[in-house]
Design a protein around this motif. Structure first.
Motif: not given
Length: 260
Positions: A131-147
């Motif tokens: 569960v926290p892993g999926v949430v973490g991946l979601w936020f990681l993709v958000r950061v990558v989309l910015v970059l």
């Protein structure tokens, strides 16, 4: 046409933001202190990670509070380049945007670290840690989309032939001649089009739905111009190009739409 007047960043707006940031930092400091005081040598990794993230968020928020306090003028119209075209651009203040990105990066790191710790602890903990892993991946993709430039800091670009608006959800562009009206609504600039804009959007899980593809909305809260002044300027610039969109204060009947 002369640029819209700049509005000084001061008073209630500025110091209200500073007070809010300091209040958040104070609450985070209290939570981090309580968590650290409760920790022992055998506490789970999860508690350590949460305390570390809280301290990180507090530090980032204190930095933001200092930047807000030291800033006297938010960004105003300037020259820029979009897609190899010269443009006039009104681009929102970078400080709050990068503060959000920094918090997203921290949440991504915590979620993925919790997933790794759970997997390392055994099958049962690994299942819980998804569960926290999926949430973490979601936020990681958000950061990558910015970059990679898919999630964008709010901005308005006006070139010789196009109007381009950036949003956290992506980018929309329209020919200048397709602008039907320009208006302000509270702190937002609203542009109505005669035909659908061309949209470049983030994947669905990282953006809200676009209800009206003929309406572009720019939040002017982090700009050094009032929304109504920016609307009047934009309408004047478009009028000089052969289009003549009307300007209103937003009291006209509005379409049902939501900014992406």
């Amino acid at each position: 046409m002369s640029p819209p007047p700049a509005v000084r960043f001061a008073g209630r707006q500025k110091w209200g933001e500073v007070a809010a940031d300091l209040a958040l930092a104070g609450g985070g400091t209290l939570l981090a202190a309580l968590g650290a005081a409760a920790m022992t040598g055998r506490d789970p990794v999860g508690l350590l990670l949460l305390v570390a993230y809280t301290a990180y968020a507090v530090a980032a928020t204190l930095v933001l509070a200092g930047v807000v306090a030291a800033t006297r003028q938010l960004p105003t119209l300037t020259e820029g380049v979009v897609d190899q075209k010269r443009a006039v651009v009104a681009r929102s203040w970078a400080a709050p945007w990068w503060h959000t990105v920094a918090l997203d990066a921290g949440l991504a790191a915590v979620g993925i670290a919790l997933l790794g710790a759970g997997v390392g602890a055994g099958a049962d903990w690994g299942l819980v840690a998804t569960v926290p892993g999926v949430v973490g991946l979601w936020f990681l993709v958000r950061v990558v989309l910015v970059l990679v430039g898919r999630r964008r800091r709010p901005a308005l670009w006006l070139t010789d032939d196009e109007l381009v608006l950036d949003f956290p959800a992506g980018r929309a562009r329209s020919a200048r001649a397709d602008v039907a009206s320009v208006r302000s609504r509270a702190r937002r600039l609203v542009v109505d089009l005669d035909r659908d804009a061309a949209w470049e959007l983030c994947p669905r899980p990282w953006r809200s739905a676009v209800a009206d593809r003929r309406t572009l909305v720019l939040d002017c809260s982090d700009l050094g111009h009032r929304a109504d002044d920016l609307a009047a300027w934009l309408a004047g610039e478009l009028d000089g190009s052969g289009s003549a969109p009307p300007v209103s204060s937003g009291r006209r009947r509005e379409r049902n739409h939501r900014a992406p």
